[in-house]
Scaffold this active site. Structure first.
Site, short mmCIF file in Angstrom:
data_model
loop_
_atom_site.label_atom_id
_atom_site.label_comp_id
_atom_site.label_asym_id
_atom_site.label_seq_id
_atom_site.Cartn_x
_atom_site.Cartn_y
_atom_site.Cartn_z
N GLY A 14 32.93 28.83 58.78
CA GLY A 14 33.43 29.41 57.52
C GLY A 14 34.88 29.83 57.62
N VAL A 16 36.22 32.87 57.78
CA VAL A 16 36.49 33.89 58.79
C VAL A 16 36.11 33.39 60.18
CG1 VAL A 16 35.87 36.20 59.60
CG2 VAL A 16 36.22 35.79 57.15
N TYR A 137 25.44 42.29 46.65
CA TYR A 137 26.16 41.91 47.89
C TYR A 137 26.71 43.15 48.56
CZ TYR A 137 29.94 39.86 50.74
OH TYR A 137 30.78 39.51 51.76
N ASP A 270 36.51 40.36 34.65
CA ASP A 270 37.67 40.79 35.44
C ASP A 270 37.25 41.38 36.78
OD1 ASP A 270 40.06 41.97 32.92
OD2 ASP A 270 39.97 40.11 34.07
O1 GFB Z 1 38.18 36.46 43.85
P1 GFB Z 1 37.19 36.84 42.80
O2 GFB Z 1 36.19 35.81 42.40
O3 GFB Z 1 36.35 38.11 43.29
O4 GFB Z 1 37.95 37.32 41.44
P2 GFB Z 1 36.65 39.67 43.35
C1 GFB Z 1 39.11 38.08 41.52
C2 GFB Z 1 39.75 38.14 40.15
O5 GFB Z 1 40.33 36.84 39.90
C3 GFB Z 1 38.78 38.39 38.98
C4 GFB Z 1 39.98 36.42 38.59
O6 GFB Z 1 39.42 39.25 38.06
C5 GFB Z 1 38.59 37.01 38.38
O7 GFB Z 1 38.28 37.04 36.99
N1 GFB Z 1 40.03 34.95 38.51
C6 GFB Z 1 40.90 34.27 37.72
C7 GFB Z 1 39.24 34.08 39.14
N2 GFB Z 1 40.67 32.95 37.79
C8 GFB Z 1 39.63 32.80 38.68
C9 GFB Z 1 38.96 31.64 39.17
O8 GFB Z 1 39.23 30.49 38.79
N3 GFB Z 1 37.97 31.86 40.09
C10 GFB Z 1 37.63 33.13 40.51
N4 GFB Z 1 36.66 33.26 41.44
N5 GFB Z 1 38.25 34.26 40.04
C11 GFB Z 1 34.87 39.50 45.21
C12 GFB Z 1 33.39 39.82 45.35
O9 GFB Z 1 35.33 40.17 44.04
O10 GFB Z 1 35.63 39.99 46.29
C13 GFB Z 1 32.87 39.31 46.66
O11 GFB Z 1 32.69 39.23 44.25
C14 GFB Z 1 33.77 39.74 47.80
O12 GFB Z 1 31.58 39.80 46.86
C15 GFB Z 1 35.21 39.41 47.52
O13 GFB Z 1 33.63 41.11 47.99
C16 GFB Z 1 36.11 39.92 48.63
O14 GFB Z 1 37.83 39.96 44.19
O15 GFB Z 1 36.66 40.24 41.96
#
Ligand code: GFB
Length: 313
Positions: A14, A16, A137, A270
């Site tokens: 993965g 990490v 999670y 968000d």
């Molecule tokens: O990285 P992300 O999916 O997780 O989303 P979190 C971070 C922010 O990026 C959110 C925005 O506000 C999303 O709406 N975003 C914008 C997007 N465009 C995109 C896109 O195309 N894909 C994704 N994925 N996000 C995670 C946790 O939270 O943080 C996990 O769900 C873990 O469990 C990880 O802890 C470190 O940062 O919000």
């Protein structure tokens, strides 16, 4: 850790785990052991016991987990809590039963309250409501932390827990439905550039802020702490500054060389408004990150291009 110490890296393929293997190898550690998930299903206690009895590792980096971005967490809560509880419970208890000298457990900064004071200190744990999109999670990860602390207290084990901020780098997940924001946007901007698309969709409002740490820095910190930190207190791993999703999207657009428009899809969540970690404890232990976001984005995009077939299936 002696250079010939037997070290098990759980989750070695993965984001990490691969960085930990890469950095251990570069530092001269030559006695590494790992298994693919096809060879060893960490949700199966019988298989985990057999592995520990056969291999008898002295040190364990527990980097195996079911991980994903905000939508994946929101859509598959049962899998996130079940698989992570099973994996960590099996490995942590088997490590104790087989006399592992030291284990490093990888948590996440989503364990802190959604509205924790920023930057988030380790002692803010369990002082407020969690972010709903990834609460299952987060609960699993908090259970892992408490399990390490309980084993240390009752059995005298040396199981440490680190809380990395949002990570990115080689072997990241670029699947658009399950990935985190940074790799998702690298792929979205790249494909928009290749297809001359007029716009790129960014989820949410673009206003949340996130801190991004390059995976090789995290791996370096994990090895450093495995060697020089013992105890039950959490240690946050971050780089001390964050950026809005809008600014991140603009940076990635520049890195990729995309010149179209960014559009925000506010129907997507968000999540937490901000997740900047307090790194005073980490700094006092003598470690700090060295890879800037600009440098890291260049390296991450380069890796994406070199492995594009695999990343766009
Ligand atoms: O990285 P992300 O999916 O997780 O989303 P979190 C971070 C922010 O990026 C959110 C925005 O506000 C999303 O709406 N975003 C914008 C997007 N465009 C995109 C896109 O195309 N894909 C994704 N994925 N996000 C995670 C946790 O939270 O943080 C996990 O769900 C873990 O469990 C990880 O802890 C470190 O940062 O919000």
């Amino acid at each position: 850790m002696n250079l010939d110490a037997k070290i098990y890296v759980a989750g070695h393929r993965g984001l990490v785990g691969s960085a930990i293997v890469r950095n251990l190898t570069a530092k001269g550690y030559s006695n590494l052991v790992f298994r693919t998930s096809q060879q060893l299903d960490l949700t199966r206690r019988d298989q985990v016991d057999l592995f520990f009895e056969e291999e008898e590792p002295e040190y364990v980096f527990l980097a195996a987990a079911k991980v994903g971005g905000i939508v994946a967490n929101n859509d598959f809560p049962a899998e996130f809590i079940r698989d992570n509880l099973m994996i960590q419970t099996n490995v942590i208890d088997a490590a104790y039963q087989n006399g592992v000298k030291k284990l490093l457990f990888l948590g996440s900064t989503c364990i802190y309250p959604k509205l924790a004071a920023q930057p988030m200190r380790e002692d803010s744990l369990l002082t407020g409501e969690l972010e709903p999109t990834n609460e299952p999670y987060a609960i699993a990860k908090i259970a892992g932390i408490k399990m390490c602390q309980s084993y240390n207290r009752q059995y005298g084990t040396n199981f440490i827990s680190i809380m990395p901020t949002n990570l990115y780098g080689p072997h990241d997940n670029f699947d658009l439905s399950s990935s985190h924001v940074l790799p998702a946007l690298i792929r979205k901007f790249h494909e928009a550039k290749m297809n001359n698309a007029p716009t790129v969709e960014v989820w949410g409002t673009g206003t949340p802020k996130r801190e991004f740490l390059y995976s090789d820095d995290l791996a370096d910190a994990a090895i450093y702490l495995m060697n020089c930190y013992s105890g039950s207190d959490l240690v946050n791993i971050g780089m001390g500054k964050d950026i809005s999703i809008k600014e991140l999207a603009e940076k990635i657009g520049e890195t990729v060389g995309y010149e179209g428009e960014i559009v925000f899809n506010a129907s997507k969540p968000d999540g937490a408004p901000r997740k900047l970690v307090d790194i005073n404890r980490l700094t006092s232990l003598g470690w700090q990150a060295t890879t800037s976001l600009d440098e890291g984005l260049e390296m991450a995009y380069k890796w994406f291009l070199e492995h594009i077939e695999k990343n766009t299936m």
